[in-house]
Write a protein that holds these residues in place. Structure first.
Motif, short mmCIF file in Angstrom:
data_model
loop_
_atom_site.label_atom_id
_atom_site.label_comp_id
_atom_site.label_asym_id
_atom_site.label_seq_id
_atom_site.Cartn_x
_atom_site.Cartn_y
_atom_site.Cartn_z
N SER A 356 25.57 43.67 -23.02
CA SER A 356 24.66 43.06 -23.98
C SER A 356 24.22 41.70 -23.47
O SER A 356 24.89 41.09 -22.64
CB SER A 356 25.34 42.91 -25.35
N PHE A 357 23.11 41.24 -23.98
CA PHE A 357 22.53 39.95 -23.59
C PHE A 357 22.13 39.22 -24.87
O PHE A 357 20.98 39.33 -25.32
CB PHE A 357 21.33 40.17 -22.67
N PRO A 358 23.06 38.49 -25.49
CA PRO A 358 22.74 37.83 -26.76
C PRO A 358 21.57 36.86 -26.61
O PRO A 358 21.37 36.27 -25.54
CB PRO A 358 24.04 37.06 -27.08
N PRO A 359 20.76 36.69 -27.68
CA PRO A 359 19.62 35.77 -27.62
C PRO A 359 20.00 34.36 -27.19
O PRO A 359 19.20 33.65 -26.58
CB PRO A 359 19.08 35.79 -29.06
N LEU A 360 21.25 33.97 -27.48
CA LEU A 360 21.70 32.63 -27.11
C LEU A 360 21.62 32.41 -25.60
O LEU A 360 21.40 31.29 -25.13
CB LEU A 360 23.14 32.42 -27.59
N LEU A 361 21.78 33.49 -24.83
CA LEU A 361 21.76 33.34 -23.38
C LEU A 361 20.37 32.94 -22.88
O LEU A 361 20.25 32.39 -21.77
CB LEU A 361 22.21 34.64 -22.71
N LEU A 362 19.33 33.20 -23.64
CA LEU A 362 18.01 32.72 -23.26
C LEU A 362 18.00 31.20 -23.23
O LEU A 362 17.42 30.58 -22.32
CB LEU A 362 16.95 33.25 -24.24
N THR A 363 18.65 30.59 -24.21
CA THR A 363 18.76 29.13 -24.23
C THR A 363 19.63 28.64 -23.09
O THR A 363 19.32 27.64 -22.44
CB THR A 363 19.35 28.67 -25.58
N PHE A 364 20.73 29.37 -22.85
CA PHE A 364 21.64 28.99 -21.78
C PHE A 364 20.91 28.97 -20.43
O PHE A 364 20.98 27.99 -19.67
CB PHE A 364 22.83 29.95 -21.72
N THR A 394 5.34 38.71 -22.39
CA THR A 394 4.86 37.34 -22.27
C THR A 394 5.92 36.34 -22.74
O THR A 394 6.09 35.27 -22.14
CB THR A 394 3.58 37.14 -23.09
N GLU A 395 6.65 36.70 -23.79
CA GLU A 395 7.68 35.80 -24.33
C GLU A 395 8.85 35.69 -23.36
O GLU A 395 9.28 34.57 -23.03
CB GLU A 395 8.16 36.30 -25.69
N ILE A 396 9.39 36.83 -22.91
CA ILE A 396 10.56 36.77 -22.06
C ILE A 396 10.20 36.25 -20.66
O ILE A 396 11.03 35.64 -19.98
CB ILE A 396 11.25 38.15 -21.99
N TYR A 397 8.96 36.46 -20.26
CA TYR A 397 8.57 35.93 -18.95
C TYR A 397 8.54 34.40 -18.98
O TYR A 397 9.05 33.74 -18.07
CB TYR A 397 7.20 36.47 -18.54
N GLN A 398 7.95 33.84 -20.03
CA GLN A 398 7.86 32.38 -20.12
C GLN A 398 9.23 31.74 -20.30
O GLN A 398 9.50 30.67 -19.75
CB GLN A 398 6.93 31.99 -21.28
N SER A 399 10.10 32.38 -21.08
CA SER A 399 11.39 31.76 -21.40
C SER A 399 12.47 32.04 -20.37
O SER A 399 13.42 31.27 -20.24
CB SER A 399 11.88 32.26 -22.77
N THR A 406 10.80 30.32 -10.46
CA THR A 406 10.63 28.95 -9.97
C THR A 406 11.87 28.48 -9.21
O THR A 406 11.77 27.79 -8.19
CB THR A 406 10.34 27.99 -11.14
N SER A 407 13.03 28.88 -9.70
CA SER A 407 14.29 28.46 -9.07
C SER A 407 14.56 29.21 -7.77
O SER A 407 15.03 28.62 -6.80
CB SER A 407 15.46 28.67 -10.04
#
Length: 708
Positions: A356-364, A394-399, A406-407
């Protein structure tokens, strides 16, 4: 073969063992230099299992070596591998009083060493079996602190019995509430809080911290070196709690993931700590109590299994709160950004364990990619992000994906290949999600097509920056995964068919790898079947074509026609002026005369090396060997069957006219159609089914032959 270093160390151990039987006054030389050499080797590379057994046998037996030497050996006893049962039992057997027992100070070091290597024991249950022996030594004050620490580690519900509770209470009163005993009593109270009451557990108690963090760091370095050079490969027990003290992560600020521990458990409840096999886990699945610190799920595989089978919203909320606190510390400057790099190990294990990939990991990862160098732990990070959820592209690509690109991208082809492999893994995960979901209308299915469109640009770039076979195979991997996504009718009914760029297809087709060619043809055959399924009214996947698909269908038909013209029809580079849908592989018309002139200069007197047939089955640079080999196989079979030698063998390459001449000269009687069909069968037999698959799905005469 024994290495020189191992041989020298064996000699040092032999000197120690010999000296241990001789009183110090009768030795001709001092043993201290030998001890120093032994401890130096142990510090540098650790003790191998056989060496560890010899050293433990030496220190666990009363001998003539001085206490300082024995103590130095124990303090330097770094295992380089897992610790077996024998050394542990020898040390446990050396505890206690008696003339043949080592000194009590040395016994304290034994217990301290067992605590520090507890996470490396092959069989932690061995100490559980010796629980009674260890518990009965609590009245020995000299080793009590280390003994309480070890007992706190290995104590489970089954060990907490009334007579042991009474024994500790009595001993605690006699010693004036000794802190180690109070700490052990608190462990007992966690299992039976309704029995152990009163003021006895409110006094000062030991925290049972790691006895020597620096020693542990050195041990981890030695163990890591062993893993890098000699991977264990042994099975890991995923149905037992990791009872180590905690997962220590190195960084500017240490971050500790606590071990699983269930406090305030009831007498009739079941804790995770009691589970040690799959049967016990399954039988008690509904009864198991969640541990006190649920953040342990980040590192413990058994707790991950429990929350996967018994989801708990509160549990995941608490884990999210812990991670948010860590991220807030980094954002506010209270913690060093390198802490995020340290957390990647834990996040990786958690994501792979729970799938699983909790939404919090997007912030991480949004914070992480700002401090990441794009290289450190790259494979681990990409493997983790592959589990990103299927959401609007578009949302997951930007976030997530754009900061990742880039990294990781550094103007090198290698970084682009890494990114392509990541997107292949991501597409595979999303494909699994689509196949397992019953209601696809509830998912943003269009994100899959948008991902393919995005990767099309990357694949096109790679064909220019790294035109190599490994790169081509990586590109083929992606489009194979994309084609496989359409294999289920319910998915195809909702998913737009997105094809590769024309230049990518043609460059792959003209590569010098037969594997790339075969797999490309297999991909195109799968695409063709998908188009037909969508456009066939009676098909379960039938639906109106989307505007983007209508734009692509003519381009796709050009792929099929151009490749069939090259491989099968001897009309390579024919255009729509002479052939329906054909685009001549996008070869400029002005280039054809130059190529024809070049071919004539190579073989002026031959008519077989023409541009039209240059990439056919017989003349293709990657297929000519397979084609003539299939001819040789037919000739050998004919000789074996007729028991007569052929008057002539084909020299190759095979053409329609050469087969006629071969027959007239007493060679194999074979028609042009039969020859080409035989080449297709030969390719299938050799594990190259892509070209036959495409031909059978595209050429009408072959379709009839296949159906007969």
């Amino acid at each position: 073969m024994t290495s020189p270093e191992t041989h020298d160390f064996d000699a040092l151990l032999g000197d120690l063992e010999a000296a241990s039987n001789v009183p110090a006054k009768r030795r001709h030389i001092s043993i201290k230099p030998t001890v120093q050499q032994v401890t130096s080797v142990l510090y540098n590379r650790g003790a191998l299992p056989d060496e560890l057994a010899r050293l433990v046998s030496l220190i666990a037996t009363r001998n003539e070596l001085d206490q300082a030497s024995l103590g130095a050996i124990v303090r330097s006893l770094y295992p380089s591998a897992k610790v077996g049962d024998e050394p542990v039992l020898r040390l446990v057997g050396a505890l206690g009083h008696g003339q043949l027992k080592p000194a009590l100070a040395l016994q304290g070091l034994f217990l301290r060493w067992i605590v520090m290597v507890y996470h490396l024991l092959e069989n932690p249950n061995i100490l559980s079996r010796a629980y009674s022996v260890l518990f009965n030594l609590l009245d020995t004050a000299a080793i009590r602190p280390q003994l309480c620490h070890l007992l706190a580690l290995i104590t489970r519900r089954k060990h907490v019995t009334p007579f042991r509770i009474q024994a500790i209470l009595g001993l605690s009163r006699q010693t004036g509430n000794d802190p180690p005993l109070t700490g052990l009593l608190r462990v007992f109270k966690n299992y039976y809080p309704e029995i152990i009451v009163g003021e006895v557990t409110k006094g000062r108690a030991s925290n049972f911290k790691h006895p020597d963090p620096q020693w542990r760091i050195r041990l981890d370095e030695i163990q890591q070196r062993r893993i890098e050079h000699h991977d264990d490969g042994g099975p890991q027990n995923g149905f037992a709690v990791n009872h180590a003290l905690g997962r220590l992560m190195k960084g500017a600020k240490a971050l500790i993931i606590p071990a699983v521990h269930t406090q305030h458990a009831q007498e009739n409840s079941v804790t995770l700590e009691e589970i040690d096999n799959p049967n016990a886990f399954v039988e008690n699945l509904d009864k198991i109590e969640l541990p006190t610190q649920l953040v342990a799920v980040m590192a413990d595989p058994l707790l991950q299994k429990l929350l996967l089978l018994r989801p708990d919203a509160d549990a995941f909320s608490r884990v999210s709160s812990w991670m948010l606190a860590c991220l807030d510390d980094v954002s506010s400057g209270s913690a060093d950004p390198s802490t995020l790099v340290d957390m990647v190990d834990v996040v990786h294990d958690y994501v792979l364990g729970t799938k699983s990939f909790p939404p919090l990991l997007l912030t991480f990862f949004d914070l992480f990619f700002k401090v990441w160098d794009g290289v450190d732990k790259r494979e681990m990070i990409l493997e983790t992000v592959e589990f990103a959820p299927l959401m609007k592209f578009t949302e997951i690509y930007q976030s997530l994906f754009k900061p990742l690109e880039t990294s990781i991208l550094n103007n090198s082809a290698d970084s682009q290949v890494y990114l392509l492999k990541f997107y292949t893994g991501l597409l595979r995960r999303w494909s699994i999600v689509l196949r397992s979901e019953d209601d696809l209308d509830s998912l943003p299915v269009g994100s899959v097509a948008e991902l393919v469109v995005h990767v099309n640009k990357l694949a096109l770039t790679l064909t220019q920056t790294s035109p190599t076979i490994p790169t081509y195979l990586a590109i083929v991997d992606f489009y194979e995964c994309n084609a496989a996504t359409f294999s289920q009718p319910k998915v195809l009914k909702h998913l737009a068919i997105t094809i590769p760029p024309a230049l990518v297809v043609y460059l792959l087709f003209f590569s010098n790898s037969i594997e790339v060619l075969s797999r490309l043809c297999s991909i195109l055959a799968t695409y063709k079947q998908s188009w037909e399924a969508v456009m066939t009214p009676s098909s379960p996947s039938s639906r109106p074509l989307l505007p983007r698909e209508r734009e692509h269908i003519n381009t796709f038909n050009a792929f099929l026609m151009d490749i069939c013209n090259c491989l099968w029809r001897n009309r390579a580079f024919a255009t729509s002026d002479t052939d329906t849908n054909a685009q001549g592989c996008n070869l400029p018309a002005s280039t054809k005369p130059a190529i024809t002139k070049y071919l004539r200069s190579i073989d002026p007197g031959s008519n077989t090396l023409g541009l039209n047939s240059l990439f056919g089955l017989s003349n293709s640079p990657v297929l000519s060997l397979q084609a003539i080999s299939s001819m040789r196989e037919l000739e050998d079979a004919e000789i074996e069957q007729s028991q007569e030698e052929l008057l002539a063998r084909h020299a190759g390459p095979v053409t329609h006219g050469s087969l006629d001449r071969l027959r007239k000269n007493g060679g194999l009687k074979l028609s042009w159609e039969a020859y080409r069909s035989n080449v297709l069968r030969y390719l299938e037999a050799k594990g190259l089914p892509g070209i036959p698959e495409l031909m059978y799905n595209t050429m009408k005469n072959l379709m009839k032959e296949r159906n007969q």
